[in-house]
Design a protein around this motif. Sequence first.
Motif, mmCIF file in Angstrom:
data_model
loop_
_atom_site.group_PDB
_atom_site.id
_atom_site.type_symbol
_atom_site.label_atom_id
_atom_site.label_comp_id
_atom_site.label_asym_id
_atom_site.label_seq_id
_atom_site.Cartn_x
_atom_site.Cartn_y
_atom_site.Cartn_z
ATOM 1 N N ARG A 126 27.216 40.602 46.641
ATOM 2 C CA ARG A 126 28.403 39.738 46.527
ATOM 3 C C ARG A 126 28.074 38.249 46.567
ATOM 4 O O ARG A 126 28.544 37.488 45.717
ATOM 5 N N GLN A 162 34.995 41.340 40.307
ATOM 6 C CA GLN A 162 35.016 41.791 41.701
ATOM 7 C C GLN A 162 35.873 43.052 41.808
ATOM 8 O O GLN A 162 36.979 43.098 41.274
ATOM 9 N N SER A 173 32.853 47.981 38.206
ATOM 10 C CA SER A 173 33.705 46.790 38.153
ATOM 11 C C SER A 173 34.387 46.624 36.799
ATOM 12 O O SER A 173 35.336 45.859 36.681
ATOM 13 N N THR A 214 35.762 34.163 38.874
ATOM 14 C CA THR A 214 35.796 35.459 39.546
ATOM 15 C C THR A 214 37.141 36.099 39.270
ATOM 16 O O THR A 214 38.180 35.457 39.414
ATOM 17 N N VAL A 268 39.396 39.601 40.095
ATOM 18 C CA VAL A 268 39.545 40.833 40.883
ATOM 19 C C VAL A 268 40.113 41.905 39.958
ATOM 20 O O VAL A 268 41.171 41.715 39.357
ATOM 21 N N THR A 269 39.398 43.020 39.853
ATOM 22 C CA THR A 269 39.762 44.050 38.872
ATOM 23 C C THR A 269 40.551 45.217 39.448
ATOM 24 O O THR A 269 41.033 46.062 38.695
ATOM 25 N N ASP A 270 40.703 45.285 40.761
ATOM 26 C CA ASP A 270 41.371 46.417 41.404
ATOM 27 C C ASP A 270 42.774 46.654 40.860
ATOM 28 O O ASP A 270 43.592 45.725 40.796
#
Length: 162
Positions: free
Chosen positions: A131, A96, A8, A141, A143-145
Amino acid sequence: MLIGPPGSGKTTLGRLLAARFGVAFRDTDADVEAVAGKPVSDIFVEDGEERFRELEREAVRRALAEHDGVLSLGGGAVLDEGTQALLAGQPVVYLQVGLADAVQRVGLASARPLLVLNPRSRLKKLMEERRPIYERLAVLTVVTDQRPPEELADEIVKGLAS
């Protein structure tokens, strides 16, 4: 505090955030390795997961008591109820990551002990199981994508300031 599954970005972002805040960075997996005198993968193989979790619990407890900088917790550290209680009220950020990005970052040939047999399937299962705990503990939170670390650090700094 940074929490999230393997891949992550906890270590990468932790170091970047520590530099931005002008504080020290600490990783509980590194603390466990220092105490045990061997890599996490060797602890799992030679001493078992139960022993690793004992060392991990103590490393998290000690780090929370001693460290006032950015702290990265091992992906499974949040499974312990005592650790969950210690994290309550703390500035916890859940990083995430989707399965595809996590697999790419972790690498399927890595020495991650819980990913030895059928690593993609095992990683997916770990992510799904953990999760709800990550989400419950987090005050933020991210989101790292498919996002560069600098952009993520900006979002975390802004999110924690509000």
